[in-house]
Scaffold this active site. Structure first.
Site, PDB file in Angstrom:
ATOM      1  N   GLU A  33      10.483  -1.858  48.724  1.00 55.38           N
ATOM      2  CA  GLU A  33      11.626  -1.162  49.301  1.00 55.38           C
ATOM      3  C   GLU A  33      11.730   0.206  48.611  1.00 55.38           C
ATOM      4  O   GLU A  33      11.732   0.268  47.381  1.00 55.38           O
ATOM      5  CB  GLU A  33      12.912  -1.959  49.059  1.00 55.38           C
ATOM      6  CG  GLU A  33      12.920  -3.338  49.692  1.00 55.38           C
ATOM      7  CD  GLU A  33      14.144  -4.124  49.277  1.00 55.38           C
ATOM      8  OE1 GLU A  33      15.243  -3.829  49.786  1.00 55.38           O
ATOM      9  OE2 GLU A  33      14.002  -5.027  48.430  1.00 55.38           O
ATOM     10  N   ARG A 259       7.010 -13.884  38.763  1.00 55.32           N
ATOM     11  CA  ARG A 259       7.172 -12.454  38.527  1.00 55.32           C
ATOM     12  C   ARG A 259       6.960 -12.145  37.049  1.00 55.32           C
ATOM     13  O   ARG A 259       7.010 -13.034  36.194  1.00 55.32           O
ATOM     14  CB  ARG A 259       8.561 -11.982  38.956  1.00 55.32           C
ATOM     15  CG  ARG A 259       9.704 -12.620  38.208  1.00 55.32           C
ATOM     16  CD  ARG A 259      11.044 -12.054  38.638  1.00 55.32           C
ATOM     17  NE  ARG A 259      11.179 -10.663  38.227  1.00 55.32           N
ATOM     18  CZ  ARG A 259      12.144  -9.853  38.643  1.00 55.32           C
ATOM     19  NH1 ARG A 259      13.047 -10.304  39.508  1.00 55.32           N
ATOM     20  NH2 ARG A 259      12.233  -8.626  38.211  1.00 55.32           N
ATOM     21  N   LYS A 269      16.415  -2.951  39.235  1.00 54.87           N
ATOM     22  CA  LYS A 269      16.527  -1.597  39.773  1.00 54.87           C
ATOM     23  C   LYS A 269      17.937  -1.053  39.607  1.00 54.87           C
ATOM     24  O   LYS A 269      18.126   0.140  39.352  1.00 54.87           O
ATOM     25  CB  LYS A 269      16.129  -1.584  41.254  1.00 54.87           C
ATOM     26  CG  LYS A 269      14.639  -1.544  41.491  1.00 54.87           C
ATOM     27  CD  LYS A 269      14.349  -1.355  42.978  1.00 54.87           C
ATOM     28  CE  LYS A 269      12.867  -1.318  43.244  1.00 54.87           C
ATOM     29  NZ  LYS A 269      12.579  -1.150  44.699  1.00 54.87           N
TER      30      LYS A 269
END
Length: 554
Positions: A33, A259, A269
């Protein structure tokens, strides 16, 4: 020579799919994104998606899942492309965007409405949360769930035309409000956002949600292996539901891996953005940031990051990796490849009283102790030099291996010298050391057999160059700075940046290219700043010390 597939569970799946003919070609994608800069966790995802495609003779798309224009920008798009290229990967064909599929996604939304599998809902956000239920209690059907197909088609068309305000209506999939999987409780497919999009301008005032657009983007592109991190595992049944209920011609399969979580690091983020917005760091590419751009500016190399990703491997579960593994990877890379140079960060002048004032002797030093192909460099040697103030003491015990009054030390790649006296300022501080050279000692021990105590770095006072040196360290001094709900900013390391404005460097270092790395002997690994270094104003960033100092004394 083709890459050799790395053995892990994802490679095993791909090998089995190829062997059994389920797929004839591996086609993956990296779908960020564009709402921030990529960080070290994304580096692992890039390595996995591009690496698996590369190792199996397939291809990998770069697709921006750009469904939230309020938080996205062209800056982020450009930075992500630069990061992927810098890491050494190339995507298949042109860059792709979910926004390129907006019309197709809308047409498929209309199809679901026509099939009675989607409806327009008027519940506001607070009401929707109440109706959704909890992890232990089922949700309740929206009072608008049984609207007719005709009414839903009309309302959806009017949403698209911009007749309603933001938050007034949404389009939801009609699945199961009692499902134990919260993602299947009539998830939102479209919401009204009257904001311009960086790719489509003002063409749309409704935007698909990530969960709706993501899987369908994979289907449109013919992705064979949709590889995601583990937090998307609970979303897979929703992706499968859309594929099962839409007239798609391709059926991608999603696989999840753990992850990357690093200690002493924050990768949210939202929190990285807070660090930037609050001025804690100097932008997304600040060398203390765990962003790929920040690591690049810090002096990390693509090879070291890829090696780190190989070291930690690919697993089915989440875990925390010690940041020391990443630091080990960059030290290994730079130790093997970085030319050596000398810099003095805390300068103290040394005057060689027996050396002619006007004489300049050109000495030659190897650029690397074990790689002759890296060549050599010239060092101007003069009467006045700078050494590091920590390398001199008036008195010291036998364990001190540097310059002491009445004792000898070797100047690296130059003479052995012996300290004779000191000069003090009005405050009594030592500002100058007077010494003399021991003749004929370049490359040899003194003829009288009195060996020097150690070796120290030096720079000519008349030919060296002043430089700004930025000493970077870990941004946080707590191994889990964002654990729980505690304010992660209280764990900031106050010593994460120290700027030395009056360092002295070898003259040739001023001509270093931006992003060129060196080992400053006995100091650590440094890189010429990507943007601010120039021959007129040299700027070097410390990448990493020569060894780990965090556990000393533990």
């Amino acid at each position: 020579m083709e890459p050799t597939p790395v053995k892990n569970f994802l490679q095993s799946i791909i090998s089995d799919d190829l062997a059994n003919g389920r797929v004839s070609e591996v086609h993956t994608r990296f779908p960020p994104e564009p709402n921030g800069y990529l960080h070290v966790g994304h580096a692992k995802s890039i390595h996995v998606n591009f690496g698996l495609a590369e190792a199996n003779g397939g291809c990998c798309n770069l697709r921006f899942d750009d469904t939230n224009p309020e938080k996205e920008s062209q800056e982020f798009i450009e930075s992500i492309q630069a990061d992927v290229r810098w890491l050494g990967f190339q995507w298949e064909g042109e860059v792709r965007y979910a926004s390129s599929y907006f019309q197709q996604l809308y047409d498929w939304a209309v199809y679901l409405v026509e099939q009675g599998k989607a409806y327009v809902c008027d519940l506001n956000a607070e009401q929707a949360r109440e109706y959704r239920g909890t992890l232990t209690e089922p949700g309740r059907n929206s009072p608008h769930r049984e609207r007719s197909v005709e009414e839903n088609l009309d309302l959806l068309a009017r949403m698209k035309a911009g007749e309603f305000a933001e938050g007034e209506k949404v389009l939801r999939a009609k699945i199961d409000m009692a499902s134990p999987n919260m993602n299947l409780r009539d998830p939102i497919m479209y919401r009204i956002r009257k904001v311009a999009h960086h790719q489509t301008g003002t063409d749309w005032v409704i935007y698909p949600t990530y969960d709706y657009a993501h899987g369908q983007g994979d289907a449109i592109e013919g992705i064979t292996h949709s590889i995601c991190t583990l937090e998307f595992e609970d979303h897979r049944p929703l992706y499968d539901w859309f594929v099962d209920n839409l007239p798609v011609t391709s059926r991608p399969r999603q696989y999840e891996f753990g992850r990357l979580n690093l200690n002493y690091t924050v990768t949210s983020k939202r929190k990285l953005k807070q660090l930037v917005d609050d001025g804690v760091v100097h932008g997304w590419d600040d060398p203390r940031m765990p962003t790929i751009a920040g690591m690049r500016r810090r002096g990390f190399t693509p090879g070291s990051i890829r090696k780190f990703c190989e070291m930690i491997g690919v697993t089915r579960s989440d875990g925390v990796v010690d940041v020391a593994m990443l630091e080990f990877a960059i030290r290994e890379d730079l130790n093997a490849n970085a030319p050596r140079a000398m810099a003095v960060l805390n300068p103290l002048k040394v005057v060689l009283t027996d050396y002619p004032e006007a004489q300049v002797e050109t000495l030659v030093a190897p650029n690397h102790p074990s790689r002759e192909e890296l060549g050599s460099r010239e060092l101007p040697f003069t009467r006045e030099l700078y050494i590091d103030a920590d390398d001199f003491r008036e008195e010291a015990n036998k364990k001190y291996k540097r310059l002491v009054l009445g004792k000898r030390v070797r100047l690296r790649n130059a003479y052995v010298i012996e300290a004779d006296s000191v000069v003090r300022d009005a405050a009594g501080e030592i500002v100058e050391v007077h010494a003399h050279t021991i003749p004929d000692t370049i490359g040899a021990d003194p003829a009288d057999g009195v060996k020097p105590k150690g070796v120290i770095q030096w720079v000519s006072a008349s030919h060296g160059r002043r430089a700004e040196v930025r000493l970077y360290d870990r941004l946080f001094n707590h191994e889990a700075p964002d654990r729980g709900d505690a304010d992660f900013l209280r764990h900031l390391n106050p010593e994460s940046l120290r700027v030395v404005e009056q360092a002295w460097i070898e003259p040739a270092l001023a001509g270093a290219l931006p992003e060129q790395s060196f080992q400053f002997e006995r100091e650590g690994y440094f890189v010429a700043d990507r943007f601010e270094h120039s021959a007129d104003q040299p700027v070097f960033n410390r990448t990493i010390g020569l060894r780990d100092t965090w556990n000393e004394g533990a």
